[in-house]
Design an enzyme around this catalytic site. Structure first.
Site, mmCIF file in Angstrom:
data_model
loop_
_atom_site.group_PDB
_atom_site.id
_atom_site.type_symbol
_atom_site.label_atom_id
_atom_site.label_comp_id
_atom_site.label_asym_id
_atom_site.label_seq_id
_atom_site.Cartn_x
_atom_site.Cartn_y
_atom_site.Cartn_z
ATOM 1 N N GLY A 131 12.986 -5.319 24.310
ATOM 2 C CA GLY A 131 12.524 -4.108 25.012
ATOM 3 C C GLY A 131 13.006 -2.835 24.344
ATOM 4 N N GLY A 132 13.143 -2.853 23.010
ATOM 5 C CA GLY A 132 13.435 -1.619 22.268
ATOM 6 C C GLY A 132 12.189 -0.754 22.233
ATOM 7 C CE1 TYR A 133 9.829 3.203 17.500
ATOM 8 C CE2 TYR A 133 12.065 2.404 17.156
ATOM 9 C CZ TYR A 133 10.852 2.829 16.644
ATOM 10 O OH TYR A 133 10.660 2.886 15.291
ATOM 11 C CG HIS A 190 4.034 31.458 32.288
ATOM 12 N ND1 HIS A 190 4.777 30.488 32.918
ATOM 13 C CD2 HIS A 190 3.057 31.832 33.155
ATOM 14 C CE1 HIS A 190 4.276 30.285 34.129
ATOM 15 N NE2 HIS A 190 3.227 31.086 34.300
ATOM 16 C CB VAL A 237 6.684 -0.105 7.391
ATOM 17 C CG1 VAL A 237 6.651 -0.335 8.889
ATOM 18 C CG2 VAL A 237 7.062 -1.386 6.658
ATOM 19 C CG ASN A 246 -1.876 -1.094 1.246
ATOM 20 O OD1 ASN A 246 -2.365 -1.493 0.186
ATOM 21 N ND2 ASN A 246 -2.165 -1.624 2.410
ATOM 22 C CB THR A 287 9.551 -5.905 18.954
ATOM 23 O OG1 THR A 287 9.681 -5.963 20.380
ATOM 24 C CG2 THR A 287 8.085 -5.895 18.586
ATOM 25 C CB VAL A 288 14.533 -9.089 18.157
ATOM 26 C CG1 VAL A 288 14.054 -9.686 19.462
ATOM 27 C CG2 VAL A 288 14.116 -9.969 16.974
HETATM 28 P P1 FAD Z 1 8.916 1.386 4.265
HETATM 29 O O1 FAD Z 1 8.040 2.262 5.026
HETATM 30 O O2 FAD Z 1 9.224 0.034 4.805
HETATM 31 O O3 FAD Z 1 8.308 1.246 2.807
HETATM 32 C C1 FAD Z 1 8.881 0.423 1.834
HETATM 33 C C2 FAD Z 1 7.846 0.095 0.795
HETATM 34 O O4 FAD Z 1 8.497 -0.588 -0.279
HETATM 35 C C3 FAD Z 1 6.757 -0.853 1.283
HETATM 36 O O5 FAD Z 1 5.494 -0.248 1.105
HETATM 37 C C4 FAD Z 1 6.922 -2.107 0.429
HETATM 38 O O6 FAD Z 1 5.677 -2.688 0.064
HETATM 39 C C5 FAD Z 1 7.641 -1.581 -0.801
HETATM 40 N N1 FAD Z 1 8.451 -2.592 -1.498
HETATM 41 C C6 FAD Z 1 9.403 -3.398 -0.962
HETATM 42 N N2 FAD Z 1 9.960 -4.155 -1.940
HETATM 43 C C7 FAD Z 1 9.357 -3.809 -3.113
HETATM 44 C C8 FAD Z 1 9.501 -4.242 -4.465
HETATM 45 N N3 FAD Z 1 10.393 -5.147 -4.833
HETATM 46 N N4 FAD Z 1 8.694 -3.687 -5.398
HETATM 47 C C9 FAD Z 1 7.772 -2.741 -5.052
HETATM 48 N N5 FAD Z 1 7.609 -2.306 -3.780
HETATM 49 C C10 FAD Z 1 8.397 -2.821 -2.834
HETATM 50 N N6 FAD Z 1 9.601 5.439 12.731
HETATM 51 C C11 FAD Z 1 9.555 6.705 13.240
HETATM 52 O O7 FAD Z 1 10.277 7.574 12.768
HETATM 53 N N7 FAD Z 1 8.698 7.002 14.279
HETATM 54 C C12 FAD Z 1 7.877 6.088 14.840
HETATM 55 O O8 FAD Z 1 7.131 6.403 15.774
HETATM 56 C C13 FAD Z 1 7.912 4.764 14.316
HETATM 57 N N8 FAD Z 1 7.100 3.803 14.833
HETATM 58 C C14 FAD Z 1 7.126 2.549 14.300
HETATM 59 C C15 FAD Z 1 6.291 1.594 14.854
HETATM 60 C C16 FAD Z 1 6.281 0.294 14.352
HETATM 61 C C17 FAD Z 1 5.360 -0.718 14.947
HETATM 62 C C18 FAD Z 1 7.143 -0.022 13.257
HETATM 63 C C19 FAD Z 1 7.145 -1.410 12.682
HETATM 64 C C20 FAD Z 1 7.983 0.923 12.701
HETATM 65 C C21 FAD Z 1 7.988 2.222 13.223
HETATM 66 N N9 FAD Z 1 8.835 3.205 12.708
HETATM 67 C C22 FAD Z 1 8.810 4.479 13.242
HETATM 68 C C23 FAD Z 1 9.799 2.923 11.628
HETATM 69 C C24 FAD Z 1 9.285 3.414 10.271
HETATM 70 O O9 FAD Z 1 8.032 2.814 10.001
HETATM 71 C C25 FAD Z 1 10.290 3.071 9.169
HETATM 72 O O10 FAD Z 1 11.560 3.581 9.522
HETATM 73 C C26 FAD Z 1 9.861 3.697 7.851
HETATM 74 O O11 FAD Z 1 8.607 3.199 7.428
HETATM 75 C C27 FAD Z 1 10.900 3.398 6.756
HETATM 76 O O12 FAD Z 1 10.505 4.019 5.582
HETATM 77 P P2 FAD Z 1 10.992 3.474 4.159
HETATM 78 O O13 FAD Z 1 10.425 4.423 3.149
HETATM 79 O O14 FAD Z 1 12.450 3.254 4.170
HETATM 80 O O15 FAD Z 1 10.346 2.026 3.979
#
Ligand code: FAD
Length: 471
Positions: free
Chosen positions: A184-186, A447, A46, A42, A271-272
């Protein structure tokens, strides 16, 4: 699958429409490029679908429960407080839908083409994009890879059934009665604490000697205290060994030193850490993109890989896996491709945990600044001495400013407390602009606000605080 022969021409192919990819695509289009962004899942990646946004929506809902329960401190009592979990899920899904729809509209408004499918490199200049209906081939001048990451799956704890990754933990069919969290990460702390506020009995198993190892211990200790107040069992220095599950529960075995223990729960959340999506069908090996031992793509300070017209950003390149880092790198890569001289500078990269209380940091910690050779002057001020914090009944925590004793330049800050996530921005801007402690102390802060704690911490470091007494 229908495979077309002729290649379609575009300026820039962006692979992945997460926060890195969609920002890069829009910025490249703003700078005049024809852009195709492809995502196999989508729009929003993520972050918007199964990360930052849905987790914060659930955390906010859990705060509501706690605030109602603690409203007696304000003289307000509420009876028969009920949680309708399916409505909580609806709220979370609604927030996700609004944001992903918004990103899709922004792509369209910026004339970015979007293809819902997967990408496979044919060579350094061409890629096949495909889904079940079609598989066109594109020739590109430049490419930005933003394929993100996925949860690390440990061999003894394969995801499925009652063993969850963060993705499944965001959409459970019911509030679990009990939950074990390995790591126990964030992310583990945010999700574990969220469920504990909904009434789940939570156990966190962490290998290090404290939770949230990314933050100073004086910060994570405050979060640990709050978790314990909710009966969360935090086991540190522990090694999770194995798990077995049936249709009712999961049993987790772990060791602390020589002692083996077991704990039963409705679910186990693992969550590691996260693994970069640089393997598989994409074909980075086919075009010989250079990678580290950990599968991260090696890039220069503009995000360029060893293949000069191919860039990589976000979770697949070294550094913290954070959405704002991915967005920042996306802008820089798009600008670099367009001939601008933009480069990355991570000095002001904030990190935030939406724990309770929130933790936020930017720049150097005191220890890091000393390791870099600075003579450090630090100032710390507690939330408990701030009028707004008291009026919000959010008195746990502190702001700590770290500065260079010789120049007064602000080098970093650590905040633990209510709204730390929003407060850290002021100090990030300060560091970016080369602010000194004096600059912060001379800035008029409204304030009564939590922002005044930053001013007070600057005055503590300067040795003339008004709102605390220093001998
Ligand atoms: P992603 O968001 O992972 O997006 C990559 C996209 O590429 C995906 O949609 C995938 O479908 C697509 N893709 C992969 N391979 C292919 C392919 N071959 N062809 C076409 N499409 C492909 N970060 C923060 O800064 N603050 C937060 O509060 C935070 N909370 C989080 C909470 C959770 C539970 C999780 C799991 C993560 C959290 N993060 C947070 C981390 C954050 O979500 C990621 O760092 C961020 O989404 C990374 O962005 P990105 O664009 O690199 O990749």
């Amino acid at each position: 699958m229908v495979v077309g022969d002729a290649s379609l021409d575009i300026d820039t192919l962006v692979i992945g429409a997460g926060p890195g990819g969609y920002v890069a695509a829009i910025r490249a289009a703003q700078l005049g490029q024809s852009v195709l962004v492809v995502d196999k899942s989508n729009v929003g990646g993520v972050c918007l679908n199964v990360g930052c946004i849905p987790s914060k929506a659930l955390i906010s809902a859990s705060h509501q429960v706690e605030q109602i329960e603690h409203a007696s401190a304000f003289g307000v009592t509420a009876e028969n407080v009920k949680v309708d979990w399916s409505k909580v899920q609806d709220f979370k899904n609604g927030v996700v839908k609004k944001l992903t729809g918004g990103v899709a509209s922004l792509l369209k408004a910026n004339k970015v083409q979007y293809f819902n499918g997967e990408v496979m490199f044919i060579n350094e200049n061409e890629a096949r994009v495909f889904n079940e209906q079609e598989a066109p081939r594109y020739r590109f001048k430049n490419c930005i890879i933003a394929t993100g990451s996925r949860p690390i799956e440990l061999k003894p704890f394969p995801f499925g059934g009652r063993i969850l990754s963060s993705t499944e933990a965001l959409s459970l069919p019911e509030i679990p009665k009990s939950l074990v969290v390995i790591g126990g990460g964030y992310i583990g702390v945010e999700l574990g604490q969220m469920y504990s506020k909904f009434g789940t009995q939570v156990t966190i198993i962490e290998g290090a000697d404290a939770i949230m190892p990314g933050f100073d211990k004086d910060m994570s200790n405050i979060v640990a205290k709050k978790l314990k107040a909710k009966n969360v069992n935090i086991v540190t220095g522990a090694q999770a060994k194995s798990a077995s599950q049936n249709d009712k529960e999961v049993t987790v075995t772990y060791t602390v030193g020589d002692k083996e223990e077991t704990v039963n729960a409705d679910y186990l959340l693992v969550t590691v850490g996260r693994r970069p999506n640089t393997d598989g069908e994409l074909g980075l090996d086919l075009i010989n993109v250079k990678m580290t031992d950990r599968g991260l793509v090696e890039v220069d300070n503009q995000g360029r890989t060893n293949i000069p017209h191919i860039y990589a950003i976000g979770d697949i390149v070294p550094g913290p896996a954070l959405a704002h880092k991915a967005m920042y790198e996306g802008r820089v890569a798009a600008e670099a491709i367009s001939g601008l001289t933009s480069i990355v500078d991570y000095k002001c990269m904030p990190a935030v945990a939406f724990s309770d209380p929130e933790c936020a940091s930017v720049g150097y910690s005191e220890t890091e600044a000393k390791e870099k050779g600075y003579k450090v002057k630090a100032g710390k001020f507690p939330f408990a001495a701030n009028g707004r914090a008291l009026s919000l009944n959010g008195t746990e925590g502190f702001v700590k400013l770290v500065s260079d004793a010789e120049t007064g330049l602000v080098l970093g800050a650590q905040i633990v407390g209510i709204e730390a996530s929003n407060m850290i921005a002021e100090i990030g801007l300060g560091i970016e602009m080369g602010a000194t402690l004096e600059d912060i102390a001379l800035t008029i802060h409204a304030h009564p606000t939590l922002g005044e704690i930053v001013l007070d911490a600057a005055e503590v470091a300067l040795g003339h605080p008004i709102h605390t007494f220093v001998k």
